[in-house]
Design a protein around this motif. Structure first.
Motif, mmCIF file in Angstrom:
data_model
loop_
_atom_site.group_PDB
_atom_site.id
_atom_site.type_symbol
_atom_site.label_atom_id
_atom_site.label_comp_id
_atom_site.label_asym_id
_atom_site.label_seq_id
_atom_site.Cartn_x
_atom_site.Cartn_y
_atom_site.Cartn_z
ATOM 1 N N SER A 100 0.875 -0.799 0.078
ATOM 2 C CA SER A 100 0.392 -0.203 -0.133
ATOM 3 C C SER A 100 0.666 1.158 -0.098
ATOM 4 O O SER A 100 1.812 1.293 0.708
ATOM 5 C CB SER A 100 -0.789 -0.026 1.394
ATOM 6 N N ALA A 101 0.952 2.107 -0.351
ATOM 7 C CA ALA A 101 1.835 3.240 -1.021
ATOM 8 C C ALA A 101 0.501 4.273 -1.480
ATOM 9 O O ALA A 101 -0.157 4.617 -2.252
ATOM 10 C CB ALA A 101 2.665 3.159 -2.028
ATOM 11 N N ARG A 102 1.296 5.672 -0.899
ATOM 12 C CA ARG A 102 0.882 7.270 -1.760
ATOM 13 C C ARG A 102 0.816 7.319 -2.914
ATOM 14 O O ARG A 102 -0.263 7.541 -4.355
ATOM 15 C CB ARG A 102 1.221 8.352 -0.926
ATOM 16 N N ARG A 103 2.291 6.906 -3.351
ATOM 17 C CA ARG A 103 2.487 7.154 -4.789
ATOM 18 C C ARG A 103 3.058 5.850 -5.267
ATOM 19 O O ARG A 103 2.691 5.411 -6.232
ATOM 20 C CB ARG A 103 3.320 7.901 -4.822
ATOM 21 N N ALA A 104 4.568 5.556 -4.897
ATOM 22 C CA ALA A 104 5.778 5.044 -5.389
ATOM 23 C C ALA A 104 6.712 3.494 -4.726
ATOM 24 O O ALA A 104 6.170 4.175 -3.342
ATOM 25 C CB ALA A 104 6.782 5.979 -5.999
ATOM 26 N N GLY A 105 6.707 3.080 -5.129
ATOM 27 C CA GLY A 105 7.986 2.241 -4.548
ATOM 28 C C GLY A 105 6.895 1.045 -4.330
ATOM 29 O O GLY A 105 7.538 -0.134 -3.824
ATOM 30 N N THR A 106 6.324 1.019 -4.957
ATOM 31 C CA THR A 106 5.426 -0.856 -4.737
ATOM 32 C C THR A 106 5.790 -1.896 -5.679
ATOM 33 O O THR A 106 5.924 -2.585 -4.858
ATOM 34 C CB THR A 106 3.382 -0.291 -5.380
ATOM 35 N N THR A 107 6.830 -1.464 -6.063
ATOM 36 C CA THR A 107 6.893 -3.067 -6.911
ATOM 37 C C THR A 107 8.113 -3.055 -6.764
ATOM 38 O O THR A 107 8.845 -4.956 -6.221
ATOM 39 C CB THR A 107 6.890 -3.084 -8.865
ATOM 40 N N ALA A 108 9.560 -2.138 -5.544
ATOM 41 C CA ALA A 108 10.287 -2.866 -5.380
ATOM 42 C C ALA A 108 10.008 -3.272 -4.127
ATOM 43 O O ALA A 108 10.603 -4.557 -3.157
ATOM 44 C CB ALA A 108 11.147 -1.146 -5.165
ATOM 45 N N THR A 109 8.620 -2.705 -3.737
ATOM 46 C CA THR A 109 8.532 -3.344 -1.821
ATOM 47 C C THR A 109 7.649 -4.421 -1.692
ATOM 48 O O THR A 109 8.406 -6.158 -1.336
ATOM 49 C CB THR A 109 6.963 -2.675 -1.545
ATOM 50 N N LEU A 110 6.625 -5.094 -3.504
ATOM 51 C CA LEU A 110 6.674 -6.708 -3.152
ATOM 52 C C LEU A 110 8.128 -7.918 -3.661
ATOM 53 O O LEU A 110 7.587 -8.827 -3.369
ATOM 54 C CB LEU A 110 5.460 -6.603 -4.796
ATOM 55 N N ASP A 111 8.937 -6.604 -4.122
ATOM 56 C CA ASP A 111 10.312 -7.383 -4.684
ATOM 57 C C ASP A 111 10.909 -8.679 -3.715
ATOM 58 O O ASP A 111 11.715 -9.370 -3.325
ATOM 59 C CB ASP A 111 10.939 -6.689 -5.866
ATOM 60 N N VAL A 112 11.030 -7.213 -2.949
ATOM 61 C CA VAL A 112 11.428 -7.684 -1.130
ATOM 62 C C VAL A 112 10.865 -8.511 -0.145
ATOM 63 O O VAL A 112 10.925 -9.772 0.048
ATOM 64 C CB VAL A 112 11.743 -6.555 -0.474
ATOM 65 N N LEU A 113 10.031 -8.887 -0.478
ATOM 66 C CA LEU A 113 8.351 -9.013 0.292
ATOM 67 C C LEU A 113 8.518 -10.754 -0.224
ATOM 68 O O LEU A 113 8.438 -12.037 0.359
ATOM 69 C CB LEU A 113 7.711 -8.777 1.004
ATOM 70 N N MET A 114 8.845 -11.134 -1.731
ATOM 71 C CA MET A 114 8.601 -11.874 -2.415
ATOM 72 C C MET A 114 9.667 -13.138 -2.197
ATOM 73 O O MET A 114 9.532 -14.310 -2.151
ATOM 74 C CB MET A 114 8.561 -12.211 -4.172
ATOM 75 N N LYS A 115 11.296 -11.953 -1.549
ATOM 76 C CA LYS A 115 11.828 -13.216 -1.465
ATOM 77 C C LYS A 115 12.086 -13.900 -0.464
ATOM 78 O O LYS A 115 12.321 -15.323 -0.422
ATOM 79 C CB LYS A 115 13.393 -12.251 -1.311
ATOM 80 N N TYR A 116 11.231 -13.793 0.365
ATOM 81 C CA TYR A 116 10.992 -14.814 1.761
ATOM 82 C C TYR A 116 10.217 -15.950 1.397
ATOM 83 O O TYR A 116 10.534 -17.245 0.717
ATOM 84 C CB TYR A 116 10.317 -14.054 1.989
ATOM 85 N N PHE A 117 9.112 -15.867 -0.034
ATOM 86 C CA PHE A 117 8.217 -17.023 -0.409
ATOM 87 C C PHE A 117 8.421 -17.608 -1.853
ATOM 88 O O PHE A 117 8.894 -19.038 -1.277
ATOM 89 C CB PHE A 117 7.213 -16.499 -1.492
#
Ligand code: FMN
Length: 188
Positions: A100-117
């Motif tokens: 969840s974001a105001r505007r930017a940085g969402t895909t970078a955030t998803l990439d980091v979280l995905m690493k655990y999976f």
């Protein structure tokens, strides 16, 4: 069947929570139980509690607000601890990340979280776009119709994945055999 949803925001009922509620709603419509767990505090007790809940769950969704174009430091710490403490409970469970974001940085955030999976051999569940909502308040998120649809589809797809895996188990398909990990360290 049950899905554990981790809310990595320090705001208990904020934007990430609003997005996760939408996923939970879609899961419920498909007859899948869920629980939203407040994971904004990476204390040993909180992580232990989440690990116990994970043991009773068939799927995992990790949500985080975007802070400085990344997941919050708190959810990274929480996931680091969860993986060290209960990595085996993550294995092979379908998973998804939500930002969840105001505007930017969402895909970078998803990439980091995905690493655990990806490390834990978890089938990654997707939607019809990258799993994000936009807004600074729950009211703004509720105006993000595209974001809400993404969350609804994500819930539906998670239910489909869980039901398919269950059907496979019933048909005699077992989990892949675990292999001894080969570790090669690069020293120079
Ligand atoms: C410390 C901090 C850093 C933030 N950094 C970003 C950012 O890099 N990009 C952005 O779009 N929003 C940023 N935001 C806004 C939040 O991501 C946004 O309001 C989010 O939807 C809040 O979710 P929550 O209510 O679940 O905490 C930031 C907010 C805070 C408090």
């Amino acid at each position: 069947m049950k899905v554990l949803l981790l809310n990595g925001s320090p705001r208990k009922n904020g934007c990430t929570y609003t997005a996760l509620c939408e996923v939970a709603d879609a899961l419920k419509k498909e007859g899948i139980e869920s629980e939203i767990f407040q994971a904004g505090n990476p204390s040993k007790e909180a992580v232990k509690e989440a690990a116990e809940k994970l043991k009773q769950s068939d799927g995992l969704i990790v949500g985080s607000p975007v802070y400085w174009a990344s997941p919050t430091g708190k959810i990274i710490e929480f996931m680091d601890m969860l993986c060290s403490m209960a990595g085996n409970e993550l294995l092979y469970k379908p998973a998804a990340a939500v930002a969840s974001a105001r505007r930017a940085g969402t895909t970078a955030t998803l990439d980091v979280l995905m690493k655990y999976f990806l490390y834990h051999q978890m089938p990654v569940v997707s939607s019809n776009y990258w799993n994000m909502v936009h807004g600074n308040t729950p009211e703004e998120v509720r105006q993000d119709k595209e974001g809400l649809q993404i969350m609804q589809i994500l819930g539906k797809n998670m239910a489909w994945m869980l039901k398919s895996l269950e059907a496979g188990r019933k048909a005699g398909i077992s989990l892949p055999e675990q292999q001894e990990k080969v570790k090669t360290n690069f020293i120079r």
